[in-house]
Design a protein around this motif. Structure first.
Motif, PDB file in Angstrom:
ATOM      1  N   SER A  89     -78.164 -66.106  52.002  1.00 37.18           N
ATOM      2  CA  SER A  89     -78.951 -64.871  51.982  1.00 37.18           C
ATOM      3  C   SER A  89     -78.551 -63.955  53.128  1.00 37.18           C
ATOM      4  O   SER A  89     -78.082 -64.412  54.181  1.00 37.18           O
ATOM      5  CB  SER A  89     -80.439 -65.204  52.091  1.00 37.18           C
ATOM      6  OG  SER A  89     -80.733 -65.722  53.378  1.00 37.18           O
ATOM      7  N   PRO A  90     -78.730 -62.636  52.987  1.00 33.48           N
ATOM      8  CA  PRO A  90     -78.440 -61.713  54.094  1.00 33.48           C
ATOM      9  C   PRO A  90     -79.271 -61.997  55.339  1.00 33.48           C
ATOM     10  O   PRO A  90     -78.798 -61.801  56.461  1.00 33.48           O
ATOM     11  CB  PRO A  90     -78.767 -60.341  53.504  1.00 33.48           C
ATOM     12  CG  PRO A  90     -78.671 -60.519  52.027  1.00 33.48           C
ATOM     13  CD  PRO A  90     -79.091 -61.928  51.763  1.00 33.48           C
ATOM     14  N   ALA A  91     -80.501 -62.474  55.154  1.00 34.67           N
ATOM     15  CA  ALA A  91     -81.340 -62.784  56.312  1.00 34.67           C
ATOM     16  C   ALA A  91     -80.732 -63.903  57.149  1.00 34.67           C
ATOM     17  O   ALA A  91     -80.711 -63.837  58.382  1.00 34.67           O
ATOM     18  CB  ALA A  91     -82.745 -63.163  55.850  1.00 34.67           C
ATOM     19  N   ALA A  92     -80.216 -64.944  56.475  1.00 29.87           N
ATOM     20  CA  ALA A  92     -79.595 -66.043  57.215  1.00 29.87           C
ATOM     21  C   ALA A  92     -78.344 -65.572  57.945  1.00 29.87           C
ATOM     22  O   ALA A  92     -78.091 -65.968  59.091  1.00 29.87           O
ATOM     23  CB  ALA A  92     -79.255 -67.185  56.251  1.00 29.87           C
ATOM     24  N   VAL A  93     -77.569 -64.703  57.306  1.00 31.85           N
ATOM     25  CA  VAL A  93     -76.371 -64.173  57.967  1.00 31.85           C
ATOM     26  C   VAL A  93     -76.764 -63.343  59.180  1.00 31.85           C
ATOM     27  O   VAL A  93     -76.155 -63.457  60.252  1.00 31.85           O
ATOM     28  CB  VAL A  93     -75.542 -63.331  56.973  1.00 31.85           C
ATOM     29  CG1 VAL A  93     -74.354 -62.702  57.675  1.00 31.85           C
ATOM     30  CG2 VAL A  93     -75.075 -64.194  55.808  1.00 31.85           C
ATOM     31  N   ALA A  94     -77.793 -62.513  59.033  1.00 25.94           N
ATOM     32  CA  ALA A  94     -78.230 -61.680  60.150  1.00 25.94           C
ATOM     33  C   ALA A  94     -78.724 -62.529  61.312  1.00 25.94           C
ATOM     34  O   ALA A  94     -78.400 -62.270  62.480  1.00 25.94           O
ATOM     35  CB  ALA A  94     -79.327 -60.725  59.689  1.00 25.94           C
ATOM     36  N   VAL A  95     -79.489 -63.558  61.019  1.00 28.50           N
ATOM     37  CA  VAL A  95     -79.966 -64.451  62.085  1.00 28.50           C
ATOM     38  C   VAL A  95     -78.788 -65.160  62.748  1.00 28.50           C
ATOM     39  O   VAL A  95     -78.752 -65.333  63.971  1.00 28.50           O
ATOM     40  CB  VAL A  95     -80.982 -65.456  61.518  1.00 28.50           C
ATOM     41  CG1 VAL A  95     -81.339 -66.512  62.571  1.00 28.50           C
ATOM     42  CG2 VAL A  95     -82.248 -64.734  61.063  1.00 28.50           C
ATOM     43  N   GLY A  96     -77.813 -65.567  61.955  1.00 23.89           N
ATOM     44  CA  GLY A  96     -76.628 -66.200  62.523  1.00 23.89           C
ATOM     45  C   GLY A  96     -75.846 -65.271  63.423  1.00 23.89           C
ATOM     46  O   GLY A  96     -75.361 -65.666  64.489  1.00 23.89           O
ATOM     47  N   VAL A  97     -75.724 -64.004  63.017  1.00 20.36           N
ATOM     48  CA  VAL A  97     -75.016 -63.025  63.850  1.00 20.36           C
ATOM     49  C   VAL A  97     -75.760 -62.817  65.157  1.00 20.36           C
ATOM     50  O   VAL A  97     -75.148 -62.759  66.240  1.00 20.36           O
ATOM     51  CB  VAL A  97     -74.855 -61.701  63.079  1.00 20.36           C
ATOM     52  CG1 VAL A  97     -74.347 -60.604  64.011  1.00 20.36           C
ATOM     53  CG2 VAL A  97     -73.905 -61.878  61.911  1.00 20.36           C
TER      54      VAL A  97
ATOM     55  N   GLY B 111     -68.033 -60.085  51.099  1.00 19.33           N
ATOM     56  CA  GLY B 111     -68.327 -60.548  49.754  1.00 19.33           C
ATOM     57  C   GLY B 111     -68.524 -62.048  49.683  1.00 19.33           C
ATOM     58  O   GLY B 111     -69.455 -62.541  49.030  1.00 19.33           O
ATOM     59  N   ALA B 112     -67.671 -62.794  50.389  1.00 16.95           N
ATOM     60  CA  ALA B 112     -67.787 -64.251  50.368  1.00 16.95           C
ATOM     61  C   ALA B 112     -69.006 -64.723  51.156  1.00 16.95           C
ATOM     62  O   ALA B 112     -69.745 -65.622  50.726  1.00 16.95           O
ATOM     63  CB  ALA B 112     -66.514 -64.874  50.944  1.00 16.95           C
ATOM     64  N   VAL B 113     -69.240 -64.120  52.335  1.00 16.74           N
ATOM     65  CA  VAL B 113     -70.347 -64.570  53.181  1.00 16.74           C
ATOM     66  C   VAL B 113     -71.693 -64.277  52.533  1.00 16.74           C
ATOM     67  O   VAL B 113     -72.590 -65.135  52.500  1.00 16.74           O
ATOM     68  CB  VAL B 113     -70.251 -63.896  54.567  1.00 16.74           C
ATOM     69  CG1 VAL B 113     -71.470 -64.248  55.419  1.00 16.74           C
ATOM     70  CG2 VAL B 113     -68.978 -64.309  55.277  1.00 16.74           C
TER      71      VAL B 113
END
Length: 536
Positions: free
Chosen positions: A108-116, A101-103
């Motif tokens: 954006s989800p795209a930035a989180v996915a790229v970071g992962v 929820g915080a992340v």
């Protein structure tokens, strides 16, 4: 670059840095034994890789390559195997976010996915970087051309990015299907174990190189992903790949990574924001289960030990992932049997011996391989709720006996009878196998204490589990192998009946001794147990 893309890139870098920092902190603190073992394994593989790299580089530079079949096969093997591992990690670990929820509201989800994905690539470099660097450097020295090492290193780095992106997309696709399918959600554990075994079985099948596998693999060698093998050797002397193949390989890297990463990011958004199906509880299921030890009086086995053993078996039934190392020996036995049957045209006569050995390993690894991490955060509560350390460890040992002893004896007797093995040989194998199986859980307890695993791994469908450490498995196999040496030497050396019986008896006694020492060691460690920070 506009302001928003810059912010997205910065957020992706922050996610990757945070994930990598957490991995490094975990390795330096609670998993210090794993860090030492990992460094030792890395140095060992670096030595092997350096020797092989120098030898192959010298051979290719002097004699050249008649065809590009072998490099292309190597490229396909790396892509398939690497993608499978990356997808498996996405399904079980990296595809789940801590505090989603915080992340997901911070960027954006795209930035989180790229970071992962970036964090997974850095982890790959962290664990494989040293052996790969030594191998590539040795290959360049062997060829006598520094440009060969530079080209190979650049291609290897790009292939790592491609494998991580494809694996992330495949893993997220599986998670999405499991979210939307009631059948997959209800049977996710069983499907995961079966899928893992089938994947490794298929990999071994294609490595055989017989007519059927060649008929499947040969057309794949003409596709652009296989041309990455041509690109990797583009700077090597006496190797002249065609320009069209080099351009095709560059296209796979140049277009494949961003396109597949974008698809993986879109799938990740659906998984992270999607709604899971909730299978209805079956009317015929009960939470209590059955008392597997009801036939034993309480004077022989305490109530606490019974509870731990019963809990372990029921938990394994619900989540087979936690006992996958217990199933692996029988899978390896089946694959080797099929492999030898295909090569020789007959069923190998040593299958009853293998069934006895597989039963011993299964008895040890099924429940006792991770005594601390297997309870996750509930271990402090368990040990302060009337279950002392000895009863808890004894429960894990008994659970292994409940599953492993019938498998050891039954598998040996059934296979021996089907293959026409002499009855005395079957009886001897069953006795020695079951005897060694009695001591195997104690060895596994000690290995699990030395290399505990406490990190939870996600199973698609809002469930989590903790898998034993691979280092614990290796340590268990090494100690069990030392105990088995007398019997192995007796069988391999063609000893007589009396000498072979004495060697087998010595192996059984050694297994009991190591198991007793391992049980006592695990008990002492539990008496001074302090929960790790991540368990609080």
């Amino acid at each position: 670059m506009t302001r928003e893309p810059r912010q997205q890139a910065a957020a992706a870098i922050l996610v990757a840095r945070t994930e990598v920092r957490r991995t490094w902190r975990r390795l330096r603190t609670s998993e210090s034994n794993k860090l030492v073992a990992g460094v030792a394994v890395g140095l060992f593989y670096s030595l092997i890789g350096g020797v092989m790299g120098f030898f192959l580089g010298s051979l290719v530079a002097e004699d050249g390559l008649a065809t590009m079949t072998q490099p292309r096969l190597g490229a396909l093997a790396v892509l398939v195997f690497g993608t499978f591992l990356a997808a498996q990690r996405t399904v079980k670990r990296s595809g789940s976010l801590d505090a989603p929820g915080a992340v997901l509201t911070a960027t954006s989800p795209a930035a989180v996915a790229v970071g992962v994905m970036g964090a997974e690539a850095v982890r790959g470099l962290l664990f494989l970087g040293l052996p790969a660097a030594v191998t590539i450097l040795a290959f360049g020295l062997g060829t006598g051309a520094p440009v060969a090492a530079v080209v190979l290193a650049a291609v290897a780095f790009c292939v790592l990015a491609l494998v991580v992106a494809v694996g992330f997309a495949v893993g997220m696709a599986f998670r999405y299907v499991s979210m939307r399918s009631t059948f997959v959600t209800r049977n996710r554990g069983k499907l995961g174990v079966v899928g893992t075994f089938l994947a490794f079985g298929g990999y071994m099948f294609f490595l055989e190189g017989h007519a059927l596998s060649r008929a499947i693999v040969d057309p794949l060698l003409a596709l652009p992903p296989a041309w990455l093998g041509d690109l990797a050797l583009a700077g090597t002397p006496n190797v002249a790949p065609q320009s069209i193949h080099l351009l095709g390989a560059l296209g796979v890297l140049g277009f494949g990574v961003p396109v597949v990463a974008g698809g993986g990011a879109r799938l990740a958004r659906r998984v992270w924001f999607g709604e899971r199906v909730r299978p209805a509880e079956r009317a015929d299921t009960t939470v209590a289960g059955t008392d597997l030890l009801g036939w034993l009086p309480e004077t022989r086995l305490s109530r606490a030990t019974r509870a731990v053993a019963r809990k372990s078996v029921l938990r394994a039934r619900r989540s087979p992932f936690i006992v996958q190392y217990g199933l692996l020996p029988y899978f390896a036995l089946a694959m080797l049997g099929v492999q030898f049957a295909i090569q020789d045209g007959t069923i190998p006569p040593w299958l009853p011996h293998g069934a006895a050995a597989a039963g011993v390993v299964t008895t040890g690894t099924a429940f006792a391989l991770n005594p601390i991490g297997g309870e996750e955060g509930l271990l402090p509560i368990t040990l302060t709720a009337g279950v002392d350390a000895r009863s808890f460890l004894a429960g894990l040992v008994v659970a292994g006996w409940l599953v492993g002893l019938p498998a050891t004896i039954g598998g040996t007797v059934v296979l021996g009878a089907l293959l026409g093995t002499p009855p005395l040989t079957i009886l001897a194998l069953a006795i020695v196998g079951s005897g060694m199986a009695l001591g195997a859980p104690g060895i596994a307890l000690a290995a699990g204490i030395v290399f505990p695993s406490v990190e939870t791994q996600s199973i698609p469908g809002a469930s989590e589990t903790v898998e034993p450490s691979t280092f614990a498995v290796v340590l268990f196999v090494i100690v069990l192998g030392v105990a088995s040496l007398p019997a192995l030497i007796g069988v391999g050396g063609g000893a007589g009946t009396m000498a072979l019986s004495g060697a087998a008896l010595l192996s059984v006694v050694l297994t009991w001794l190591f198991g007793w020492l391992g049980f006592r060691y695990a008990g002492r460690q539990f008496d001074g147990y302090v929960p790790a920070a991540e368990l609080l």
